[in-house]
Each structure stands twice: as structure tokens, then as C-alpha cells.
Design a protein around this motif. Sequence first.
Motif, mmCIF file in Angstrom:
data_model
loop_
_atom_site.group_PDB
_atom_site.id
_atom_site.type_symbol
_atom_site.label_atom_id
_atom_site.label_comp_id
_atom_site.label_asym_id
_atom_site.label_seq_id
_atom_site.Cartn_x
_atom_site.Cartn_y
_atom_site.Cartn_z
ATOM 1 N N ASP A 140 76.504 79.962 3.840
ATOM 2 C CA ASP A 140 77.211 80.744 4.852
ATOM 3 C C ASP A 140 77.920 81.947 4.238
ATOM 4 N N THR A 158 74.924 82.263 8.783
ATOM 5 C CA THR A 158 74.670 80.990 8.121
ATOM 6 C C THR A 158 73.168 80.734 8.140
ATOM 7 N N GLU A 214 80.034 81.956 1.978
ATOM 8 C CA GLU A 214 81.316 81.579 1.385
ATOM 9 C C GLU A 214 81.117 80.524 0.300
ATOM 10 N N ARG A 254 79.799 85.975 10.639
ATOM 11 C CA ARG A 254 79.371 85.111 9.536
ATOM 12 C C ARG A 254 77.935 84.677 9.806
#
Length: 82
Positions: free
Chosen positions: A57, A39, A59, A37
Motif C-alpha cells: 500500500d 493498494t 506504506e 492511497r
Amino acid sequence: MARALLQQVAEQYRTLPLYYESEWTEIWKAGQTETRRVTSQKRYYLPPDKMRAEIGDGEEPFVDLADGKSMWRIYTDANEYG
């Protein structure tokens, strides 16, 4: 005269806005599976007590705002705040 000039310069620097960007990657591994992930964030500060942070991020991006008394989080995609 020099002391007054130094005080003026110090006061100017004390009240300058501050801005920075950063990005980092988190990696989780479980057995053969790897999850990543990325960010990123942008932060703005306006002395003495104002702040804005834009966090993404991949999401659910959000923006944090503060005025020295209160702080708000705005979920930009959902147009919600709290």
C-alpha cells in the motif's frame, strides 16, 4: 467410461492452484485536502488450504502466509513476522 473421465477432470480442477492480482485506490477528502492511497495485492491459493497474499500500500508492505492450521504475517521491509 465417460463418467470416469468427468470425475478425473473434476478432481484435476479441484486441486488446481489459483492466482489473482488486484489494485484499488482509496480517496479521503477533508475540506480542500485530498489523500489517495493505492493498494495492490497478489494472492495465491493452493487447494485445499494453503494461501499466500502479497499486499503493498505504499506504506508498509506485508505478506500473509497460511497452511490450513496457522497464519503468519511478514512485514518484508522490517524483516519482522507475527
